[in-house]
Design an enzyme around this catalytic site. Structure first.
Site, PDB file in Angstrom:
ATOM      1  N   HIS A 269      75.749  26.986 -54.487  1.00 61.95           N
ATOM      2  CA  HIS A 269      76.478  28.154 -54.951  1.00 61.95           C
ATOM      3  C   HIS A 269      77.344  28.742 -53.839  1.00 61.95           C
ATOM      4  O   HIS A 269      78.217  29.562 -54.081  1.00 61.95           O
ATOM      5  CB  HIS A 269      75.446  29.180 -55.431  1.00 61.95           C
ATOM      6  N   CYS A 270      77.106  28.306 -52.573  1.00 63.37           N
ATOM      7  CA  CYS A 270      77.768  28.983 -51.448  1.00 63.37           C
ATOM      8  C   CYS A 270      78.771  28.113 -50.708  1.00 63.37           C
ATOM      9  O   CYS A 270      79.947  28.466 -50.632  1.00 63.37           O
ATOM     10  CB  CYS A 270      76.706  29.474 -50.462  1.00 63.37           C
ATOM     11  N   ILE A 271      78.316  26.982 -50.140  1.00 65.04           N
ATOM     12  CA  ILE A 271      79.163  26.242 -49.183  1.00 65.04           C
ATOM     13  C   ILE A 271      80.473  25.742 -49.812  1.00 65.04           C
ATOM     14  O   ILE A 271      81.532  25.880 -49.202  1.00 65.04           O
ATOM     15  CB  ILE A 271      78.385  25.077 -48.520  1.00 65.04           C
TER      16      ILE A 271
END
Ligand SMILES: NC(=O)c1ccc[n+]([C@@H]2O[C@H](COP(=O)([O-])OP(=O)(O)OC[C@H]3O[C@@H](n4cnc5c(N)ncnc54)[C@H](O)[C@@H]3O)[C@@H](O)[C@H]2O)c1
Length: 443
Positions: A269-271
């Site tokens: 969900h982030c990188i």
């Protein structure tokens, strides 16, 4: 950075909105530190799970949840009305991408719109969701001021990026230094008063924009470096050099080198998401990061590269069309039941496009959604299934991965994660093993 804070009156009642991978562990930590916590999530299944003492994330056990509920200091609800009386409201809702790769702030703006009419003088609101610089001041602040309360006067607002690493057992949550920032100096003091009771180290930065951008720098750094090592692995593949050995050797340098490791692509969900938030904001200012753009290209090209490599190595000079591929592990990181942006998904879609028949096994994921909207059900991992596959493709190496079973029964293993370090004396393999970036073939 500023130091020497005057700690405000102890604030002990916190509401946390969004009880997912971030909000649930954060709630538990506040409870453990003696706070009263009100958890709000509009997913009523999560609320009932907590009320029944059941965990829905791997890092927390049922007994962790039950113990926190039994403490009497943790109430959860799907109804925002429950947060009345909280001194501090922390927002941990998703910040994904829209289909055109622009920031989707709808969860955040929806939360702020629901929250505004309920706000009361003196409350502190903190955004922990990852987002682009300017969100707290330009998007959140005007929505909260619809309450009629002025930020910095009757209401306080700040940003504190969440840096949790689900599945990481090597560092405790409260030992991760916590970056904080406020819209005004009073806002910042309020944040310090709350977070310094919970985190070992609080790092204050001068603006919410600096705190927002620090998070994006951390994740862009990872995105660029992982994409670089994945390109480097392709280069080593060509040069018949073992990238894993090369990294191990380079990592002995005591300074100036941080090891990153190849894999099937960047996920989560982030990188792969946060750098695009930065890119979007940069574009508003008429600039773009070429490093982020290039990393995205490398990442997007990996499924095709890996499909080509598998086809080259398929025993009996078989083509992908008509081959049976069994994928092990479809999550974006080991031992976490999360497939958001997982690299395994575009790889599976690519293999299907090329005419392969694809099955998968993942102990944490019963089914996945394919590009065409259809559902693919996971299968059990048995010796028979492994034997039937023309290729067993390891996309994720969960701790529980039965390496011996896979080695014993597979005709051809393509390992993207260097998870099967095979000593032929200990594990005679019947088939063939190719590791991404290894440059050599065993068997
Ligand atoms: N997952 C990570 O490893 C991680 C690490 C650092 C930062 N972050 C950031 O933290 C934020 C949250 O991520 P996450 O992984 O916890 O997401 P998640 O999807 O696991 O959890 C978010 C929760 O918010 C709830 N929610 C959404 N909108 C809501 C609303 N309007 N009202 C009430 N509840 C609502 C959802 O039902 C869900 O339970 C994101 O911005 C993410 O980028 C995530």
């Amino acid at each position: 950075m500023k130091e020497d804070h005057t700690v405000e009156v102890m604030q002990k009642k916190v509401a946390i909105i969004g009880l997912g991978f971030v909000g649930l562990p954060l709630s538990m930590m506040f409870v453990r530190k003696g706070f009263h916590v009100i958890g709000i999530d509009y997913d009523s299944r999560k609320i009932s799970a907590i009320q029944q003492g059941k965990s829905y994330i791997q890092d927390l056990s049922d007994s962790d949840i039950a113990e926190a509920v039994q403490s009497g200091r943790w109430q959860v609800s799907a109804d925002y009305a429950a947060l009345s009386g909280a001194d501090t409201v922390i927002i941990c809702v998703p910040t994904p991408l829209s289909p055109d790769n622009s920031p989707d702030l709808s969860y955040l703006t929806d939360t702020c719109s629901r929250l505004a009419p309920l706000l009361t003088p003196g409350q502190l609101v903190v955004i922990e969701s990852s987002t682009y610089p300017g969100t707290t001041r330009e998007v959140v602040l005007p929505l909260l001021e619809k309450s009629g309360l002025r930020i910095g006067q009757q209401l306080y607002l700040g940003y504190s990026p969440e840096r949790i690493d689900p599945g990481n057992k090597s560092i405790s949550f409260s030992d991760i230094p916590k970056i904080i920032s406020g819209i005004t100096a009073d806002c910042e003091r309020k944040l310090y008063a709350v977070y310094s009771q919970v985190f070992e180290q609080v790092v204050t930065v001068s603006t919410t924009e600096a705190a927002e951008t620090a998070k994006l720098l951390e994740n862009s750094y990872r995105f660029i470096n992982i994409s670089f090592i994945n390109e480097f692995a392709q280069l080593c593949d060509r040069l018949n050099v073992n990238v894993w050995e090369v990294i191990k050797a380079a990592a002995t340098k005591p300074y100036g080198f941080s090891a990153f490791y190849p894999g099937p692509g960047v996920g989560g969900h982030c990188i792969p998401v946060d750098p695009l938030y930065l890119q979007w904001k940069a574009a508003q200012a008429g600039i773009t990061s070429r490093f982020i753009e290039l990393s995205q290209q490398v990442n997007d090209s990996l499924p095709a590269y890996l499909a080509d490599r598998i086809e080259q190595e398929l025993p009996g000079r078989k083509r992908l069309a008509g081959a049976r591929i069994l994928v092990y592990g479809v999550t974006y990181k080991p031992d976490i039941a999360d497939v958001r942006e997982s690299a395994a998904l575009p790889i599976i879609n690519t293999l299907l496009h090329r005419g392969a028949a694809v099955d998968y096994h993942d102990p944490y994921i019963p089914h996945i959604k394919l590009e065409d909207g259809s559902k693919l059900q996971g299968i059990e991992l048995t010796g028979e299934r492994l034997k039937q596959a023309d290729c067993v493709l390891i996309c994720m190496n969960h701790e529980v991965m039965p390496g011996d079973l896979i080695i014993k029964h597979s005709r051809f293993i393509f390992d993207t994660r260097h998870s099967l370090s095979v000593n032929p004396a200990d594990h005679p393999i019947t088939g063939k093993l190719v590791t991404f970036g290894d440059g050599t073939t065993i068997g």
